[in-house]
Design a protein around this motif. Structure first.
Motif, PDB file in Angstrom:
ATOM      1  N   ASP A  51      -4.210   3.861 -10.203  1.00 18.66           N
ATOM      2  CA  ASP A  51      -3.663   4.444  -8.635  1.00 18.66           C
ATOM      3  C   ASP A  51      -2.808   3.508  -8.666  1.00 18.66           C
ATOM      4  N   SER A  53       0.882   5.401  -7.316  1.00 15.54           N
ATOM      5  CA  SER A  53       1.247   5.398  -6.728  1.00 15.54           C
ATOM      6  C   SER A  53       1.262   5.610  -5.268  1.00 15.54           C
ATOM      7  N   MET A  54      -0.339   5.459  -5.061  1.00 14.43           N
ATOM      8  CA  MET A  54      -1.025   6.036  -3.985  1.00 14.43           C
ATOM      9  C   MET A  54      -2.607   5.237  -3.798  1.00 14.43           C
ATOM     10  N   HIS A  78      -7.410   2.030   3.830  1.00 13.82           N
ATOM     11  CA  HIS A  78      -6.398   2.472   3.263  1.00 13.82           C
ATOM     12  C   HIS A  78      -7.009   2.683   1.334  1.00 13.82           C
ATOM     13  N   GLU A 129      -0.103   0.259   0.045  1.00 15.69           N
ATOM     14  CA  GLU A 129       0.244   1.290   0.049  1.00 15.69           C
ATOM     15  C   GLU A 129       1.260   1.630   0.323  1.00 15.69           C
ATOM     16  N   GLN A 130       2.272   0.966   1.063  1.00 15.03           N
ATOM     17  CA  GLN A 130       3.572   1.245   1.471  1.00 15.03           C
ATOM     18  C   GLN A 130       4.572   0.718   0.395  1.00 15.03           C
ATOM     19  N   ARG A 133       4.226   3.726  -1.856  1.00 11.76           N
ATOM     20  CA  ARG A 133       5.077   4.885  -2.128  1.00 11.76           C
ATOM     21  C   ARG A 133       6.283   5.348  -3.090  1.00 11.76           C
TER      22      ARG A 133
END
Length: 148
Positions: A51, A53-54, A78, A129-130, A133
């Motif tokens: 994983d 990009s998210m 998340h 997570e931010q 992105r």
């Protein structure tokens, strides 16, 4: 691409951006339940992430009716950032979860046992997570890790 670094000795996970800057550092641990997992800890070295990009999300709830992707759930609010399979073990990654819920040995927070994963805080996963992105995650480097 950004990267994560987990240090088993300091029990911290760091997020390093693509420019080499430390975005943040948070408590984390790799306490593995002895039942149900043949992987005793994430081996030292650099591991590619699935994983990038998210985080991966989970539908449903656990046997107690707690949503899997929630602060009290198995994976935190998340989801999970999964590593490529390790020693044939799929689904190992970095996540939070089980806030305020003790495990069988009364450990809580990042020290709450997992099935092989590195557990951190919801705040860490929010920032990870931010960052993912706009600055995809490439890998996690594990250092000084051993069976606890």
């Amino acid at each position: 691409m950004s990267e994560l670094v987990f240090d088993g000795a300091t029990r911290q996970v760091l997020l390093i951006d693509s420019n080499g800057n430390t975005v943040g550092s948070w408590p984390a641990n790799n306490v593995v339940e002895q039942v149900g997992s043949h992987l005793r800890f994430v081996p030292n070295g650099t591991h590619i992430l699935v994983d990038r990009s998210m985080p991966h999300r989970h539908a449903g709830s656990d046997r107690h009716g707690i949503p899997l992707d929630s602060a009290r759930g198995s994976y935190g609010s998340h989801g999970i950032v999964r590593l490529a399979p390790i020693q044939g073990h799929d689904g190992i990654g970095v996540h939070s979860g089980r806030a305020g819920v003790p495990d069988g040995r009364r450990r809580m927070g990042p020290d709450h046992a997992t099935q092989g994963c590195i557990r951190t805080t919801d705040e860490a996963m929010r920032v990870i997570e931010q960052t993912m992105r706009t600055d995809a995650l490439r890998s996690i480097t594990v250092r000084n890790n051993h069976e606890q």
